[in-house]
Scaffold this motif. Structure first.
Motif, PDB file in Angstrom:
ATOM      1  N   TRP A 157       0.839  -1.199   0.000  1.00 27.86           N
ATOM      2  CA  TRP A 157       0.000   0.000   0.000  1.00 27.86           C
ATOM      3  C   TRP A 157       0.869   1.243   0.000  1.00 27.86           C
ATOM      4  O   TRP A 157       1.814   1.375   0.784  1.00 27.86           O
ATOM      5  CB  TRP A 157      -0.912   0.026   1.218  1.00 27.86           C
ATOM      6  CG  TRP A 157      -1.719   1.295   1.319  1.00 27.86           C
ATOM      7  CD1 TRP A 157      -1.492   2.358   2.134  1.00 27.86           C
ATOM      8  CD2 TRP A 157      -2.873   1.630   0.540  1.00 27.86           C
ATOM      9  NE1 TRP A 157      -2.430   3.336   1.926  1.00 27.86           N
ATOM     10  CE2 TRP A 157      -3.299   2.920   0.946  1.00 27.86           C
ATOM     11  CE3 TRP A 157      -3.593   0.974  -0.460  1.00 27.86           C
ATOM     12  CZ2 TRP A 157      -4.396   3.549   0.389  1.00 27.86           C
ATOM     13  CZ3 TRP A 157      -4.692   1.614  -1.026  1.00 27.86           C
ATOM     14  CH2 TRP A 157      -5.086   2.881  -0.586  1.00 27.86           C
ATOM     15  N   LEU A 158       0.557   2.184  -0.911  1.00 29.16           N
ATOM     16  CA  LEU A 158       1.272   3.454  -0.970  1.00 29.16           C
ATOM     17  C   LEU A 158       0.305   4.577  -0.640  1.00 29.16           C
ATOM     18  O   LEU A 158      -0.731   4.733  -1.306  1.00 29.16           O
ATOM     19  CB  LEU A 158       1.848   3.692  -2.377  1.00 29.16           C
ATOM     20  CG  LEU A 158       2.746   2.621  -2.984  1.00 29.16           C
ATOM     21  CD1 LEU A 158       3.299   3.118  -4.321  1.00 29.16           C
ATOM     22  CD2 LEU A 158       3.871   2.236  -2.044  1.00 29.16           C
ATOM     23  N   ASP A 159       0.616   5.349   0.382  1.00 30.14           N
ATOM     24  CA  ASP A 159      -0.172   6.547   0.665  1.00 30.14           C
ATOM     25  C   ASP A 159      -0.012   7.521  -0.490  1.00 30.14           C
ATOM     26  O   ASP A 159       1.069   7.663  -1.075  1.00 30.14           O
ATOM     27  CB  ASP A 159       0.289   7.207   1.962  1.00 30.14           C
ATOM     28  CG  ASP A 159      -0.092   6.399   3.185  1.00 30.14           C
ATOM     29  OD1 ASP A 159      -1.136   5.716   3.145  1.00 30.14           O
ATOM     30  OD2 ASP A 159       0.661   6.442   4.178  1.00 30.14           O
ATOM     31  N   GLY A 160      -1.106   8.204  -0.804  1.00 26.14           N
ATOM     32  CA  GLY A 160      -1.088   9.123  -1.930  1.00 26.14           C
ATOM     33  C   GLY A 160      -0.888  10.558  -1.507  1.00 26.14           C
ATOM     34  O   GLY A 160      -0.915  10.889  -0.312  1.00 26.14           O
ATOM     35  N   PRO A 161      -0.694  11.432  -2.481  1.00 32.08           N
ATOM     36  CA  PRO A 161      -0.659  12.874  -2.193  1.00 32.08           C
ATOM     37  C   PRO A 161      -2.038  13.335  -1.738  1.00 32.08           C
ATOM     38  O   PRO A 161      -2.996  12.550  -1.698  1.00 32.08           O
ATOM     39  CB  PRO A 161      -0.258  13.484  -3.537  1.00 32.08           C
ATOM     40  CG  PRO A 161      -0.640  12.462  -4.551  1.00 32.08           C
ATOM     41  CD  PRO A 161      -0.503  11.124  -3.893  1.00 32.08           C
ATOM     42  N   ASP A 162      -2.154  14.601  -1.412  1.00 38.41           N
ATOM     43  CA  ASP A 162      -3.394  15.124  -0.828  1.00 38.41           C
ATOM     44  C   ASP A 162      -4.617  14.869  -1.694  1.00 38.41           C
ATOM     45  O   ASP A 162      -5.721  14.710  -1.182  1.00 38.41           O
ATOM     46  CB  ASP A 162      -3.258  16.624  -0.554  1.00 38.41           C
ATOM     47  CG  ASP A 162      -2.253  16.909   0.563  1.00 38.41           C
ATOM     48  OD1 ASP A 162      -1.955  15.980   1.337  1.00 38.41           O
ATOM     49  OD2 ASP A 162      -1.773  18.051   0.630  1.00 38.41           O
ATOM     50  N   ASP A 163      -4.432  14.831  -3.012  1.00 37.56           N
ATOM     51  CA  ASP A 163      -5.579  14.675  -3.908  1.00 37.56           C
ATOM     52  C   ASP A 163      -5.825  13.224  -4.297  1.00 37.56           C
ATOM     53  O   ASP A 163      -6.559  12.949  -5.242  1.00 37.56           O
ATOM     54  CB  ASP A 163      -5.386  15.513  -5.175  1.00 37.56           C
ATOM     55  CG  ASP A 163      -4.163  15.081  -5.990  1.00 37.56           C
ATOM     56  OD1 ASP A 163      -3.327  14.325  -5.449  1.00 37.56           O
ATOM     57  OD2 ASP A 163      -4.042  15.499  -7.158  1.00 37.56           O
ATOM     58  N   HIS A 164      -5.235  12.261  -3.569  1.00 39.98           N
ATOM     59  CA  HIS A 164      -5.362  10.851  -3.946  1.00 39.98           C
ATOM     60  C   HIS A 164      -5.494   9.985  -2.697  1.00 39.98           C
ATOM     61  O   HIS A 164      -4.778  10.188  -1.715  1.00 39.98           O
ATOM     62  CB  HIS A 164      -4.143  10.405  -4.753  1.00 39.98           C
ATOM     63  CG  HIS A 164      -4.323   9.101  -5.455  1.00 39.98           C
ATOM     64  ND1 HIS A 164      -4.163   7.889  -4.826  1.00 39.98           N
ATOM     65  CD2 HIS A 164      -4.666   8.823  -6.730  1.00 39.98           C
ATOM     66  CE1 HIS A 164      -4.394   6.917  -5.693  1.00 39.98           C
ATOM     67  NE2 HIS A 164      -4.703   7.450  -6.858  1.00 39.98           N
ATOM     68  N   PRO A 165      -6.426   8.994  -2.711  1.00 40.95           N
ATOM     69  CA  PRO A 165      -6.638   8.177  -1.510  1.00 40.95           C
ATOM     70  C   PRO A 165      -5.567   7.131  -1.245  1.00 40.95           C
ATOM     71  O   PRO A 165      -5.552   6.539  -0.166  1.00 40.95           O
ATOM     72  CB  PRO A 165      -7.985   7.500  -1.804  1.00 40.95           C
ATOM     73  CG  PRO A 165      -8.053   7.433  -3.290  1.00 40.95           C
ATOM     74  CD  PRO A 165      -7.394   8.698  -3.775  1.00 40.95           C
ATOM     75  N   GLY A 166      -4.703   6.884  -2.194  1.00 40.71           N
ATOM     76  CA  GLY A 166      -3.674   5.866  -2.018  1.00 40.71           C
ATOM     77  C   GLY A 166      -3.761   4.801  -3.093  1.00 40.71           C
ATOM     78  O   GLY A 166      -4.726   4.735  -3.872  1.00 40.71           O
ATOM     79  N   LEU A 167      -2.758   3.924  -3.142  1.00 37.54           N
ATOM     80  CA  LEU A 167      -2.594   3.016  -4.267  1.00 37.54           C
ATOM     81  C   LEU A 167      -2.140   1.644  -3.776  1.00 37.54           C
ATOM     82  O   LEU A 167      -1.246   1.528  -2.939  1.00 37.54           O
ATOM     83  CB  LEU A 167      -1.532   3.593  -5.215  1.00 37.54           C
ATOM     84  CG  LEU A 167      -1.414   3.062  -6.623  1.00 37.54           C
ATOM     85  CD1 LEU A 167      -2.628   3.457  -7.449  1.00 37.54           C
ATOM     86  CD2 LEU A 167      -0.143   3.615  -7.266  1.00 37.54           C
ATOM     87  N   ASP A 168      -2.774   0.589  -4.319  1.00 39.23           N
ATOM     88  CA  ASP A 168      -2.303  -0.782  -4.110  1.00 39.23           C
ATOM     89  C   ASP A 168      -1.336  -1.138  -5.231  1.00 39.23           C
ATOM     90  O   ASP A 168      -1.654  -0.944  -6.418  1.00 39.23           O
ATOM     91  CB  ASP A 168      -3.476  -1.769  -4.151  1.00 39.23           C
ATOM     92  CG  ASP A 168      -4.112  -1.983  -2.789  1.00 39.23           C
ATOM     93  OD1 ASP A 168      -3.370  -2.300  -1.836  1.00 39.23           O
ATOM     94  OD2 ASP A 168      -5.342  -1.841  -2.685  1.00 39.23           O
ATOM     95  N   VAL A 169      -0.179  -1.672  -4.874  1.00 39.86           N
ATOM     96  CA  VAL A 169       0.794  -2.127  -5.867  1.00 39.86           C
ATOM     97  C   VAL A 169       0.984  -3.628  -5.679  1.00 39.86           C
ATOM     98  O   VAL A 169       1.275  -4.091  -4.574  1.00 39.86           O
ATOM     99  CB  VAL A 169       2.138  -1.390  -5.725  1.00 39.86           C
ATOM    100  CG1 VAL A 169       3.125  -1.878  -6.780  1.00 39.86           C
ATOM    101  CG2 VAL A 169       1.938   0.120  -5.858  1.00 39.86           C
ATOM    102  N   PHE A 170       0.818  -4.370  -6.758  1.00 34.77           N
ATOM    103  CA  PHE A 170       0.906  -5.829  -6.728  1.00 34.77           C
ATOM    104  C   PHE A 170       2.088  -6.297  -7.564  1.00 34.77           C
ATOM    105  O   PHE A 170       2.302  -5.805  -8.676  1.00 34.77           O
ATOM    106  CB  PHE A 170      -0.370  -6.455  -7.307  1.00 34.77           C
ATOM    107  CG  PHE A 170      -1.618  -6.153  -6.534  1.00 34.77           C
ATOM    108  CD1 PHE A 170      -2.097  -7.040  -5.586  1.00 34.77           C
ATOM    109  CD2 PHE A 170      -2.312  -4.968  -6.745  1.00 34.77           C
ATOM    110  CE1 PHE A 170      -3.259  -6.763  -4.869  1.00 34.77           C
ATOM    111  CE2 PHE A 170      -3.479  -4.681  -6.041  1.00 34.77           C
ATOM    112  CZ  PHE A 170      -3.942  -5.583  -5.097  1.00 34.77           C
TER     113      PHE A 170
END
Length: 244
Positions: free
Chosen positions: A192-205
């Motif tokens: 899991w990557l936390d995102g910048p202020d305008d993004h909820p975050g990202l799953d990387v597989f």
């Protein structure tokens, strides 16, 4: 670059196809396009950098390694016209993320549903092995692509260890918080990557690459690939087809 992702991606893709930054890769891709393979003697090879492929509002990004000499370098579309693409697009179709199970040319009607396919290196490299320097030179294209996709992007599937090493720095440069030390690659790895202020975050597989070396030996099987793609799609909210 235009703030609209569709216009921005089209402009980016055009600039990608004009790149001549790596002399070794330029020479190789153009030599392959001239000499061809006997089976494709009647083809006019693309012979240029290969841009990403898929909708501008993709929720899932699949990032590989580089175009194949007689695949994307011939057809002009990522993972199209080679054995690796045969495996990948069949799996995407099985999971419900592609309109058809085959990819033979850039005008064959294939559509991807909520998915974009790209690569950290856009030129076909000799022996399928770009150098670390070539990978790093090409990184700016992936960073720009990630930034344009950011409004909708929710997950990335990275194919192979080389691709993993290329993707994580690009994700960090594009604004996501990559843990330190960087997570190691592994098939089925989920970070899991936390995102910048305008993004909820990202799953990387992480997923083993769909190379013939992996698929012919059984290191990567179709069920293994479908499982990663289905898990990633579910994480983004994309609908998938029922398991068969």
């Amino acid at each position: 670059m235009d703030d609209r992702p569709d216009l921005g991606l089209r402009e980016l893709d055009r600039h990608v196809t004009e790149c001549r930054a790596c002399p070794r890769l330029v020479a190789w891709r153009e030599e392959v396009a001239r000499t061809k393979r006997a089976a494709f003697a009647d083809w006019t090879y693309w012979g240029r950098p290969v841009p990403g492929f898929g909708p501008p509002d993709a929720r899932l990004l699949i990032s590989g390694l580089a175009p194949a000499a007689h695949g994307g370098n011939r057809t002009g579309r990522m993972f199209t016209g080679d054995r690796s693409g045969d495996v990948l697009f069949q799996a995407l179709y099985d999971v419900g993320l592609a309109s058809q199970p085959t990819a033979v040319s850039a005008d064959d009607g294939l559509e991807l549903y909520g998915v974009r396919v790209t690569s950290p290196v856009h030129c076909a490299p000799p022996a399928n092995k770009p150098t670390p320097g070539e990978r790093d030179t090409c990184r700016s294209w992936l960073v720009q692509e990630l930034r344009l996709l950011r409004p909708t992007l929710r997950a990335v599937v990275v194919l192979g260890a080389f691709g993993w090493q290329a993707a994580l720095p690009a994700l960090a440069e594009a604004g996501w918080a990559v843990p330190k030390p960087r997570p190691a690659f592994g098939h089925g790895r989920r970070v899991w990557l936390d995102g910048p202020d305008d993004h909820p975050g990202l799953d990387v597989f992480g997923c083993f690459h769909v190379s013939q070396r992996n698929t012919f030996t059984g290191r990567l099987t179709p069920p293994m690939l479908r499982d990663v793609l289905r898990t990633a799609a579910t994480a983004t909210g994309l609908p998938t087809a029922p398991e068969r």
